[in-house]
Design an enzyme around this catalytic site. Structure first.
Site: not given
Ligand code: AMO
Ligand code: ATP
Length: 434
Positions: A211, A213, A219-220, A357, A360, A408
């Protein structure tokens, strides 16, 4: 090193060769001790200066801290030794000398900031409490895999170099793939759905997601480990059950198999498996509860995403893990199914830890026509996703799933301050190596 004995296995009466790192040298005058450390623990090596060969004593006691040494000798019982046994050396070999100046103190007596620790992970991992985090992470991944197998899921691996994004266009890392535009995958989303739609039915994947970001938070990560589930003939309630089971399995395994590690982290007394079922709170109820806490400057209105402050307020209010269900359709991705009787509401859900979170997920749109409509509503070109959508014309069962952030999970389970502590070599805005 064939005949090497782990320090934990050295029993009184044995003649052993132990090998590891010089943890500490304590020189008391006529007697001195080298504490040797390996993956299994520590052992005391005793040097009685007047009774031993000078070269042997010099070699052993001259070794700089953190040098790798190999020591052969007899193991004897010694109640005053830290582990109750000690080795009287017959030979000492310096296998790999360490510089006397270390960039980080592995004994932990001198504090180091996270950045120095991450730059010197090899030395950092020599600390018990740091090693404990990664032992626990390993145990969590084992428990998660086992629980998925109990749920009749097949482990899959999907491509990380892909042609399209799925989780929002701005967070993609572009790369060049033989002259063509490509991306690092943000999520196995579309692939796991394509396999759930085959006879395999239930799948899981534990793998990297990427990602781009922009923000720098505790937490990212820009490269994270996603624990993904997808199941045919599942709805969102089934997917929530699986998410709850997987998170609970992680806690149970840590309680059962990681007592030494919890002790190293000082968590042995207050670590508990979350009990019972996680409450399922609708998005509508969630915003009412958040507004009622009075913690936010501005009241939330229907359609708002939950900010970090909002999540924190609700987390404190609920006091444990909980689900938020029935999110507004417009803030959930195109692959999430909307409720037929109220298209403004989606089947999307999040699983929250009071701090953040974790998951998802949702039921997926498996009806070809509706799926194409969803792309158009979100301003995406369905033609680019033809590799995915066409399979929905050849028998796609209803299905649901979720993504759980591996780091996480580890971070919230252990109460770590920063997600980077749960990754060996984190990738963030500032960090591309090591
Ligand atoms: P989402 O984008 O919410 O959903 O990602 C799912 C979970 O992945 C973790 N996460 C991260 N952890 C750390 N750093 C990040 N940059 C990061 N981005 C995401 C979080 C988050 O809740 N395809 C959907 C899932 C689905 O519907 O099956 C998805 O990617 O814990
Ligand atoms: P020597 O033992 O050769 O007479 P010394 O006078 O320096 O030399 P001791 O008086 O035996 O040594 O011990 C010094 C300290 O080390 C004491 O506090 C003792 O309790 C401790 N000690 C001695 N032997 C051991 C051992 N095998 N393991 C741990 N501590 C020890």
């Amino acid at each position: 090193m064939q005949d090497r004995t782990y320090t934990a296995d050295a029993e009184p009466g044995d003649d052993v060769t132990v090998a590891g790192w010089v943890h500490e040298i304590r020189d008391l005058g006529g007697i001195a001790f080298l504490i040797l450390r390996d993956a299994t623990g520590k052992i005391q090596i005793k040097f009685e200066k007047d009774e031993m060969d000078d070269d042997l004593v010099e070699t052993g006691l001259g070794a700089a801290r953190e040098s790798v040494v190999s020591v052969s000798g007899a193991v004897e019982e010694e109640p005053r030794a830290p582990t109750g046994v000690e080795v009287t050396p017959e030979s000492v070999e310096i296998v790999s000398a360490a510089d006397p100046e270390l960039p980080l103190d592995p004994s932990g007596k001198v504090d180091a900031d996270l950045s120095t620790r991450l730059d010197n992970r090899t030395l950092d991992l020599r600390k018990d409490q740091v090693q404990a985090v990664f032992e626990i992470r390993s145990e969590i991944m084992r428990a998660v895999r086992d629980r998925f197998r109990e749920y009749r899921c097949t482990e899959i691996n999907t491509p990380k170099i892909v042609a399209t994004g799925t989780e929002g266009g701005t967070e993609l890392f572009p790369i060049t793939y033989f002259g063509e535009e490509a991306f690092m995958n943000q999520s196995p989303q579309l692939f796991k759905q394509l396999i759930a739609g085959s006879n395999v039915e239930r799948v899981f994947e534990i793998g990297p997601i990427f990602r781009a970001e922009e923000h720098n938070t505790p937490r990212h990560l820009n490269e994270a480990t996603s624990i993904d589930f997808e199941g045919a003939f599942c709805d969102e309630a089934d997917a929530m059950d699986v998410a709850e089971g997987i998170v609970t399995a992680a806690y149970e395994a840590v309680v059962e198999n990681c007592s030494d590690e919890l002790k190293a982290l000082g968590l042995e007394d207050d670590f508990a498996v979350p009990d019972g079922e996680f409450p399922r709170i609708s998005y509508e109820e969630a915003i009412e509860r958040i507004n009622a806490t009075g913690e936010l400057d501005d009241q939330l209105v229907w359609g708002d995403d939950l900010s970090t402050e909002a999540e924190r307020a609700l987390g404190q209010d609920v006091g444990g893990h909980y689900f938020v269900t029935d999110w507004p359709s417009e803030i959930k991705p195109f692959y999430i199914q909307d409720h037929d009787d109220d298209p403004d509401l989606s089947t999307g859900f999040d699983l929250m830890h009071p701090r953040m979170e974790l998951v998802s997920g949702g039921q997926r749109e498996h009806r070809h026509e509706k799926l194409i409509e969803g792309f158009e509503q979100q301003g995406l070109d369905p033609d680019q996703f033809e590799y995915y959508t066409k399979m929905f014309r050849y028998g796609m069962p209803p299905h649901a799933g979720f993504g759980l952030g591996g780091e996480r999970l580890v971070m919230t389970l252990l109460g770590l301050e920063n997600i980077r502590e749960a990754v060996l070599f984190p990738r963030d805005r500032q960090r591309l190596s090591p």
